[in-house]
Write a protein that holds these residues in place. Structure first.
Motif, short mmCIF file in Angstrom:
data_model
loop_
_atom_site.label_atom_id
_atom_site.label_comp_id
_atom_site.label_asym_id
_atom_site.label_seq_id
_atom_site.Cartn_x
_atom_site.Cartn_y
_atom_site.Cartn_z
N LEU A 2 -44.37 23.99 -62.21
CA LEU A 2 -43.46 24.05 -60.97
C LEU A 2 -42.58 23.03 -60.58
O LEU A 2 -42.07 22.77 -59.94
CB LEU A 2 -44.74 23.63 -59.30
CG LEU A 2 -45.74 24.52 -60.04
CD1 LEU A 2 -47.00 23.69 -58.84
CD2 LEU A 2 -45.62 25.57 -58.93
N LEU A 3 -41.97 22.47 -60.90
CA LEU A 3 -41.22 20.85 -60.59
C LEU A 3 -39.27 21.20 -61.71
O LEU A 3 -39.04 20.76 -61.38
CB LEU A 3 -41.25 19.96 -61.14
CG LEU A 3 -43.06 19.39 -59.97
CD1 LEU A 3 -43.06 18.12 -59.86
CD2 LEU A 3 -42.19 19.56 -58.68
N SER A 4 -39.40 22.68 -62.38
CA SER A 4 -38.34 23.25 -63.32
C SER A 4 -36.95 23.20 -62.74
O SER A 4 -36.11 22.83 -63.33
CB SER A 4 -39.14 23.94 -64.03
OG SER A 4 -39.37 25.42 -63.42
N HIS A 5 -37.25 23.54 -62.06
CA HIS A 5 -35.76 23.78 -60.71
C HIS A 5 -36.03 22.79 -60.13
O HIS A 5 -35.11 22.38 -59.10
CB HIS A 5 -35.87 25.28 -60.19
CG HIS A 5 -35.87 26.35 -61.67
ND1 HIS A 5 -35.62 26.88 -62.14
CD2 HIS A 5 -37.14 26.91 -61.14
CE1 HIS A 5 -36.03 27.41 -63.49
NE2 HIS A 5 -36.92 27.82 -62.36
N VAL A 6 -36.76 21.61 -59.72
CA VAL A 6 -36.44 20.86 -58.77
C VAL A 6 -35.74 19.22 -58.99
O VAL A 6 -35.20 18.47 -58.27
CB VAL A 6 -37.84 20.25 -57.86
CG1 VAL A 6 -38.06 19.45 -57.16
CG2 VAL A 6 -38.12 22.30 -57.55
N LEU A 7 -36.15 19.05 -59.99
CA LEU A 7 -36.40 17.98 -60.40
C LEU A 7 -36.61 17.56 -62.07
O LEU A 7 -36.28 18.53 -63.05
CB LEU A 7 -37.28 16.80 -60.59
CG LEU A 7 -38.53 16.81 -59.64
CD1 LEU A 7 -39.87 16.28 -60.04
CD2 LEU A 7 -37.48 15.84 -58.97
N PRO A 8 -35.41 16.66 -62.54
CA PRO A 8 -34.39 16.27 -64.07
C PRO A 8 -36.01 17.03 -65.14
O PRO A 8 -36.60 16.44 -64.38
CB PRO A 8 -33.74 15.02 -64.23
CG PRO A 8 -34.09 14.90 -62.94
CD PRO A 8 -35.00 15.47 -62.22
N GLY A 9 -35.13 17.53 -66.27
CA GLY A 9 -36.40 17.53 -67.15
C GLY A 9 -37.09 16.36 -67.30
O GLY A 9 -39.12 16.51 -68.10
N TRP A 10 -36.70 15.18 -67.78
CA TRP A 10 -37.29 14.09 -67.99
C TRP A 10 -38.18 13.34 -67.03
O TRP A 10 -39.33 12.54 -67.44
CB TRP A 10 -36.25 12.91 -68.64
CG TRP A 10 -35.73 11.84 -67.27
CD1 TRP A 10 -33.92 12.89 -66.58
CD2 TRP A 10 -35.59 11.55 -66.20
NE1 TRP A 10 -34.06 12.11 -65.84
CE2 TRP A 10 -35.10 11.20 -65.42
CE3 TRP A 10 -37.24 10.18 -66.53
CZ2 TRP A 10 -34.62 10.06 -64.19
CZ3 TRP A 10 -37.08 9.07 -65.48
CH2 TRP A 10 -36.01 8.96 -64.16
N LEU A 11 -38.39 13.42 -65.70
CA LEU A 11 -38.73 13.16 -64.55
C LEU A 11 -39.82 14.18 -64.27
O LEU A 11 -40.92 13.77 -64.23
CB LEU A 11 -38.24 13.16 -63.70
CG LEU A 11 -38.81 12.45 -62.39
CD1 LEU A 11 -39.42 11.67 -62.92
CD2 LEU A 11 -38.17 12.28 -60.66
N ILE A 12 -39.49 15.41 -64.80
CA ILE A 12 -40.98 16.53 -64.71
C ILE A 12 -41.71 16.22 -66.25
O ILE A 12 -43.44 15.83 -66.01
CB ILE A 12 -40.14 17.61 -64.89
CG1 ILE A 12 -39.71 18.36 -64.31
CG2 ILE A 12 -41.54 18.76 -65.33
CD1 ILE A 12 -38.96 19.79 -63.90
N GLY A 13 -41.35 15.35 -67.28
CA GLY A 13 -42.06 14.78 -68.06
C GLY A 13 -42.81 13.83 -68.48
O GLY A 13 -44.48 13.60 -68.33
#
Length: 155
Positions: free
Chosen positions: A78-89
């Motif tokens: 859901l957040l892949s295009h909204v937040l940077p990858g490290w923050l999503i992880g």
């Protein structure tokens, strides 16, 4: 002779009073026994309510853990295009780790509810079953955590 009658009448009144006192004592003993039985039953019902309250608490912890697990896994897509990858992880990891904590807390709260209640009529959930189910849920949470960190984001 008049004195003799007064004495006999007094004796009959005393006998009548004694019979009344005996009947009253028997009635009081019956009432006391009934009150003790009612108090025992209220105590048993309170113990049952305690068991059911502990089960509701267990269910709330598991429910919270499942929602947190789903949110952590869903955060990646859901957040892949909204937040940077490290923050999503990081977000997904915190949510999944919180779910593992909830599963552990559920078992801990169920098995250690506080001071022991009187013996309930209601059967409690078996501890080995709780450990098995929640142990499996913790493994699912840890597998999800690995998936969050090592899977590729959808494009």
């Amino acid at each position: 002779m008049a004195t003799q009658r007064k004495i006999e009448r007094s004796a009959k009144e005393i006998e009548s009073s004694a019979a009344h006192v005996d009947a009253s004592a028997e009635h009081m003993a019956r009432d006391t026994a009934q009150m003790e039985m009612a108090a025992d039953r209220r105590t048993e019902l309170a113990a049952d309510r305690t068991v059911f309250a502990a089960e509701r608490t267990y269910a709330a912890w598991v429910r919270t853990g499942l929602v947190s697990l789903a949110s952590g896994v869903g955060a990646k897509s859901l957040l892949s295009h909204v937040l940077p990858g490290w923050l999503i992880g990081l977000t997904g990891s915190v949510l999944v780790l919180f779910s593992a904590f909830c599963f552990g807390a559920a078992v801990w709260r169920q098995l250690r509810p506080g001071p022991p209640p009187p013996e309930p009529d209601a059967r409690q959930l078996p501890a080995p079953l709780l450990l098995l189910v929640n142990g499996f849920l913790v493994l699912v949470a840890l597998a999800s955590l690995v998936g969050i960190w090592f899977s590729h984001a959808p494009s």
